[in-house]
Design a protein around this motif. Sequence first.
Motif, short mmCIF file in Angstrom:
data_model
loop_
_atom_site.label_atom_id
_atom_site.label_comp_id
_atom_site.label_asym_id
_atom_site.label_seq_id
_atom_site.Cartn_x
_atom_site.Cartn_y
_atom_site.Cartn_z
N LYS A 118 -26.04 -13.76 14.90
CA LYS A 118 -27.32 -14.84 14.63
C LYS A 118 -27.98 -14.41 13.69
O LYS A 118 -28.21 -13.33 13.00
CB LYS A 118 -28.11 -15.31 15.98
N SER A 119 -29.07 -15.09 13.31
CA SER A 119 -30.14 -14.88 11.61
C SER A 119 -30.86 -13.79 12.39
O SER A 119 -30.90 -13.56 13.69
CB SER A 119 -30.76 -16.27 11.74
N GLU A 122 -33.41 -15.26 14.88
CA GLU A 122 -33.00 -15.57 16.12
C GLU A 122 -32.73 -14.28 16.98
O GLU A 122 -32.58 -14.38 17.88
CB GLU A 122 -31.51 -16.45 15.83
N TYR A 126 -34.64 -14.34 20.39
CA TYR A 126 -33.81 -14.75 21.51
C TYR A 126 -34.52 -14.22 22.80
O TYR A 126 -34.54 -15.14 23.85
CB TYR A 126 -32.62 -13.86 21.57
N ARG A 129 -37.73 -16.36 23.73
CA ARG A 129 -37.43 -17.59 23.96
C ARG A 129 -36.72 -17.79 25.54
O ARG A 129 -37.05 -18.51 26.40
CB ARG A 129 -36.23 -18.10 23.17
N ASN A 162 -33.34 -16.30 7.72
CA ASN A 162 -32.41 -17.24 8.29
C ASN A 162 -30.88 -16.72 8.05
O ASN A 162 -29.82 -17.45 8.33
CB ASN A 162 -32.38 -18.45 7.71
#
Length: 271
Positions: A118-119, A122, A126, A129, A162
């Motif tokens: 992932k970026s 992210e 992760y 979240r 990103n």
Amino acid sequence: MDKKFQAVVTPASPRIMTERPPRIDAKNVNIHYGEKHAIKDLSISIPDRAVSAFIGPSGCGKSTFLRSINRMNDTIPACRVQGDIRIDGSDIYDPSLDVVQLRARVGMVFQKPNPFPKSIFENVAYGPRIHGLAEDKAELEDIVVKSLKKAGLFEEVKDRLNHPGTGLSGGQQQRLCIARAIAVSPDVILMDEPCSALDPIATAKIEELIDELRQNFCIVIVTHSMQQAARVSQLTAFFHLGTLVEYGDTDEIFTAPQEKRTQDYITGRFG
């Protein structure tokens, strides 16, 4: 060396830390892989806001015990863990305990950097979240930035958050994994030979980072390098053949060990 870390020796046990309440407290821990007795009657009390290094020959049980602190051994069907392991007084092997929550409290950094596909953003976002640690996007962004700063990575990646985390260098990937671990505000950070796949410059950056992080976390590191243990830790535990031989102030372990096996290992007579 931080003089707050002192140990006393009793005839029946390795050095036991007494001047601070333990963050991690293990008593009479035995770990088996099938018929193999990998950890034998291990008892240790590990204090907060310090780095404890586990050293010893390959196969001596140091990584096995490290993995038991966040129940990574649960993923090995033949593994049995017996005894008592507590973090802040709570039994981490209590059947009612949520293992997902435990692994948020006890972060893990592995030998080989393992960023998600992932970026960069992210990767760090992760955990917060999925654990509901941010109420909105702005709060999540704040957690990500703070975690990257704590990991000493933000200035290097701030213009490419990103971009894929897998596109970073090995040392940057490992610091990204550390940022990912601290983003969920763990109590403990476990590191299993975190520098063994890195070059000397990246290793030096990780070691500087470990020294900074210990101001706020309980850190346990497995290392094959006695020089690294001497540089980064305040406390050192020596393992041999599944037994914890000695645990105490790093300076004392390396200059005046109580046990002949420790002396022999440090001076290169075996291992």
